[in-house]
Design a protein around this motif. Structure first.
Motif, PDB file in Angstrom:
ATOM      1  N   SER A  27      -0.967   0.875  -1.323  1.00  0.00           N
ATOM      2  CA  SER A  27      -0.311  -0.521  -0.786  1.00  0.00           C
ATOM      3  C   SER A  27       0.849  -0.561  -1.977  1.00  0.00           C
ATOM      4  O   SER A  27       1.939  -0.928  -1.209  1.00  0.00           O
ATOM      5  CB  SER A  27      -1.231  -1.518  -0.652  1.00  0.00           C
ATOM      6  OG  SER A  27      -0.453  -2.693  -0.524  1.00  0.00           O
ATOM      7  N   VAL A  28       0.493  -0.339  -3.214  1.00  0.00           N
ATOM      8  CA  VAL A  28       1.512  -0.573  -3.951  1.00  0.00           C
ATOM      9  C   VAL A  28       2.675   0.757  -3.762  1.00  0.00           C
ATOM     10  O   VAL A  28       3.843   0.186  -3.933  1.00  0.00           O
ATOM     11  CB  VAL A  28       0.904  -0.588  -5.405  1.00  0.00           C
ATOM     12  CG1 VAL A  28       2.131  -0.345  -6.582  1.00  0.00           C
ATOM     13  CG2 VAL A  28       0.185  -1.855  -5.617  1.00  0.00           C
ATOM     14  N   ARG A  51       3.474   2.084  -1.238  1.00  0.00           N
ATOM     15  CA  ARG A  51       4.215   1.726  -0.163  1.00  0.00           C
ATOM     16  C   ARG A  51       5.392   0.622  -0.463  1.00  0.00           C
ATOM     17  O   ARG A  51       6.471   0.835   0.134  1.00  0.00           O
ATOM     18  CB  ARG A  51       3.691   1.083   1.154  1.00  0.00           C
ATOM     19  CG  ARG A  51       2.698   2.719   1.446  1.00  0.00           C
ATOM     20  CD  ARG A  51       1.941   2.092   2.674  1.00  0.00           C
ATOM     21  NE  ARG A  51       1.079   3.276   3.300  1.00  0.00           N
ATOM     22  CZ  ARG A  51      -0.106   3.316   3.461  1.00  0.00           C
ATOM     23  NH1 ARG A  51      -0.975   2.592   2.849  1.00  0.00           N
ATOM     24  NH2 ARG A  51      -0.803   4.631   3.905  1.00  0.00           N
ATOM     25  N   ARG A  52       4.868  -0.237  -1.423  1.00  0.00           N
ATOM     26  CA  ARG A  52       5.874  -1.156  -1.433  1.00  0.00           C
ATOM     27  C   ARG A  52       7.014  -0.766  -2.635  1.00  0.00           C
ATOM     28  O   ARG A  52       8.044  -1.115  -2.674  1.00  0.00           O
ATOM     29  CB  ARG A  52       5.079  -2.144  -2.393  1.00  0.00           C
ATOM     30  CG  ARG A  52       4.251  -3.305  -1.800  1.00  0.00           C
ATOM     31  CD  ARG A  52       3.933  -4.456  -2.234  1.00  0.00           C
ATOM     32  NE  ARG A  52       2.940  -4.471  -3.283  1.00  0.00           N
ATOM     33  CZ  ARG A  52       2.858  -5.329  -4.461  1.00  0.00           C
ATOM     34  NH1 ARG A  52       3.795  -6.147  -4.820  1.00  0.00           N
ATOM     35  NH2 ARG A  52       1.778  -5.192  -5.219  1.00  0.00           N
ATOM     36  N   MET A  53       6.725   0.575  -3.029  1.00  0.00           N
ATOM     37  CA  MET A  53       7.964   1.198  -3.847  1.00  0.00           C
ATOM     38  C   MET A  53       8.652   2.154  -3.018  1.00  0.00           C
ATOM     39  O   MET A  53       9.526   2.767  -3.597  1.00  0.00           O
ATOM     40  CB  MET A  53       7.104   2.168  -5.176  1.00  0.00           C
ATOM     41  CG  MET A  53       6.416   1.376  -5.991  1.00  0.00           C
ATOM     42  SD  MET A  53       5.358   2.123  -7.207  1.00  0.00           S
ATOM     43  CE  MET A  53       6.822   3.185  -8.021  1.00  0.00           C
ATOM     44  N   GLY A  54       8.329   2.295  -1.688  1.00  0.00           N
ATOM     45  CA  GLY A  54       9.063   2.891  -1.021  1.00  0.00           C
ATOM     46  C   GLY A  54       8.614   4.398  -0.789  1.00  0.00           C
ATOM     47  O   GLY A  54       9.355   5.137  -0.179  1.00  0.00           O
ATOM     48  N   LYS A  55       7.480   4.545  -1.377  1.00  0.00           N
ATOM     49  CA  LYS A  55       6.849   6.030  -1.038  1.00  0.00           C
ATOM     50  C   LYS A  55       6.067   6.413   0.026  1.00  0.00           C
ATOM     51  O   LYS A  55       5.634   5.365   0.782  1.00  0.00           O
ATOM     52  CB  LYS A  55       5.790   5.984  -2.358  1.00  0.00           C
ATOM     53  CG  LYS A  55       6.379   5.729  -3.598  1.00  0.00           C
ATOM     54  CD  LYS A  55       7.300   6.583  -4.307  1.00  0.00           C
ATOM     55  CE  LYS A  55       7.740   6.173  -5.885  1.00  0.00           C
ATOM     56  NZ  LYS A  55       8.607   7.075  -6.231  1.00  0.00           N
ATOM     57  N   ILE A  71      -0.926  -0.537 -11.728  1.00  0.00           N
ATOM     58  CA  ILE A  71      -0.242  -1.195 -10.864  1.00  0.00           C
ATOM     59  C   ILE A  71       0.729  -2.062 -11.805  1.00  0.00           C
ATOM     60  O   ILE A  71       1.785  -2.169 -11.453  1.00  0.00           O
ATOM     61  CB  ILE A  71      -1.267  -2.338  -9.828  1.00  0.00           C
ATOM     62  CG1 ILE A  71      -1.714  -1.430  -8.859  1.00  0.00           C
ATOM     63  CG2 ILE A  71      -0.212  -3.060  -9.376  1.00  0.00           C
ATOM     64  CD1 ILE A  71      -2.830  -2.104  -7.861  1.00  0.00           C
ATOM     65  N   PHE A  78       4.337  -4.277 -11.168  1.00  0.00           N
ATOM     66  CA  PHE A  78       3.929  -4.972 -10.105  1.00  0.00           C
ATOM     67  C   PHE A  78       2.408  -5.859 -10.504  1.00  0.00           C
ATOM     68  O   PHE A  78       1.811  -5.614 -11.416  1.00  0.00           O
ATOM     69  CB  PHE A  78       3.576  -4.174  -8.918  1.00  0.00           C
ATOM     70  CG  PHE A  78       4.451  -3.381  -8.236  1.00  0.00           C
ATOM     71  CD1 PHE A  78       5.083  -3.965  -7.082  1.00  0.00           C
ATOM     72  CD2 PHE A  78       5.096  -2.278  -8.882  1.00  0.00           C
ATOM     73  CE1 PHE A  78       6.170  -3.033  -6.442  1.00  0.00           C
ATOM     74  CE2 PHE A  78       6.103  -1.462  -8.459  1.00  0.00           C
ATOM     75  CZ  PHE A  78       6.721  -1.970  -7.068  1.00  0.00           C
ATOM     76  N   THR A 117      -1.091  -7.708  -4.640  1.00  0.00           N
ATOM     77  CA  THR A 117      -1.052  -8.858  -3.740  1.00  0.00           C
ATOM     78  C   THR A 117      -2.710  -9.284  -3.441  1.00  0.00           C
ATOM     79  O   THR A 117      -3.504  -8.645  -4.098  1.00  0.00           O
ATOM     80  CB  THR A 117      -0.591  -8.325  -2.161  1.00  0.00           C
ATOM     81  OG1 THR A 117      -1.519  -7.240  -1.863  1.00  0.00           O
ATOM     82  CG2 THR A 117       0.913  -7.680  -2.331  1.00  0.00           C
ATOM     83  N   GLU A 129      -4.579  -6.347  -2.128  1.00  0.00           N
ATOM     84  CA  GLU A 129      -4.954  -5.326  -3.130  1.00  0.00           C
ATOM     85  C   GLU A 129      -5.801  -5.799  -4.100  1.00  0.00           C
ATOM     86  O   GLU A 129      -6.639  -5.210  -4.548  1.00  0.00           O
ATOM     87  CB  GLU A 129      -3.480  -5.102  -3.924  1.00  0.00           C
ATOM     88  CG  GLU A 129      -2.358  -4.221  -3.007  1.00  0.00           C
ATOM     89  CD  GLU A 129      -1.035  -4.458  -3.508  1.00  0.00           C
ATOM     90  OE1 GLU A 129      -0.264  -3.878  -2.524  1.00  0.00           O
ATOM     91  OE2 GLU A 129      -0.782  -5.032  -4.472  1.00  0.00           O
TER      92      GLU A 129
END
Length: 328
Positions: free
Chosen positions: A39-40, A42-46, A142, A147, A150, A153
């Motif tokens: 999830s993290v 993906r938040r980084m755009g990976k 994380i 970050f 969430t 998470e």
């Protein structure tokens, strides 16, 4: 707490695509750690692809099975980096391992039996045997990436922490840091009541009957210091894998006065057994499991071994002989 290696942070920041892998027969710590970091990232755009060989037979992790793929193909592998969770090598990922070969790999693990780095590779390794769960290492990772977790998470990581601590019943007088991690995750939105039910609820009646069947076969060795129970293939076929509840079995057997170690042997198929170990304080069951190619923690470990219950049983019992003779 061991700090997050800068090389691991660089490994993540510099990559654009990741295969997140865990050990075969995953548990809540493995699954929760993989999905929280997914999830993290993906938040980084990976681009992120969680992978697992399974099986997802444990009631508490079955809802997460659809989030994983078992065999990444060439498309998934192209340009990918690998992060392995809750174990020390591609080998421990089971049938997934061959699909990870040749890819840049990092490891996040908390098992004392881990051999990560023994091959001389310069792969980033975040290893801390003092950590109560891989989930807390992921929390540190994380936060080191800048970050805060969430709610979702935090719930995944709390689920992992509760799994590996037996919902904190394995925590002793040295465990204040474990509860500080729990508090951080609860502050981020994790719900302990929900986590408890996710781990211990949702069982079917057949699973309760199966627990009784296994308990009825328990035998005592070395003056009651070792308790060993077995699950025959016919019982598994009759009552099913769904809701199989090892944790309840271990809890019940560990309440027997004088018991220092618990072993449960399951005939998973005609050619192979899985063996689970638990202990109180005296016995390092990870050291025993490691002799047969398994691993784990001092007080909780497991392995897979070719053979039948009867063939396997005698080998395991013999391994405890010197331990209990030394401590008489």
């Amino acid at each position: 707490m061991v700090p997050v290696p800068p090389a691991l942070l660089d490994f993540i920041r510099e990559g654009s695509k990741f295969l997140l892998a865990g050990h075969k027969d995953p548990d809540g710590d493995c699954v929760g750690s993989q999905l929280a970091l997914a999830s993290v990232l993906r938040r980084m755009g990976k681009e992120v692809i969680p992978c697992s060989a399974g099986p997802f037979t444990r009631t508490e992790i079955k809802p997460y099975a659809s989030a994983f793929i078992a065999k990444p193909g060439d498309t998934e592998r192209e340009g990918a980096r690998v992060i392995i969770f809750d174990c020390d090598s591609q080998e421990r990922t089971g049938d997934l391992g061959p699909f990870l070969e040749g890819l840049p790999t990092a490891i996040v693990d908390h098992h004392a039996t881990g051999k990560a780095g023994d091959d001389g590779s310069d792969s980033p390794i975040y290893l801390n045997p003092e950590a109560p769960a891989t989930a807390v290492l992921v929390l540190e990772l994380i936060e080191a990436l800048g970050f805060s977790p969430t709610v979702e998470e935090a719930e995944l990581l709390f689920f992992g922490l509760c799994t590996d601590t037996g919902f904190f019943r394995h925590v002793d007088e040295r465990g204040a840091e474990t509860f500080r991690y729990a508090a951080r995750l609860i502050s981020a939105g994790a719900n302990p009541k929900k986590a408890y039910y996710d781990i211990h609820g949702g069982k079917n009646l057949d699973s309760r009957i199966l627990v009784g069947r296994i308990l009825s076969k328990a035998q005592s060795y070395y003056g009651g210091k070792l308790l060993l129970a077995t699950e025959a293939l016919e019982d598994t076929r009759r009552y099913g894998l769904e809701g199989r509840d090892s944790d309840s079995l271990y809890q019940l057997l560990q309440t027997v006065a004088g018991a220092e170690a618990i072993v449960i042997i399951r005939q998973e198929n005609p050619e192979n057994c899985t063996i689970g170990f638990r202990s109180r304080n005296l016995v390092d069951v990870a050291a025993i499991a490691q002799k047969f190619g398994g691993g784990g923690h001092k007080n909780a470990a497991g392995l897979s071994l070719a053979g039948t219950i009867e063939e396997t049983k005698s080998k395991i019992i013999e391994e405890f002989r010197d331990i209990f003779n030394e401590n008489q």
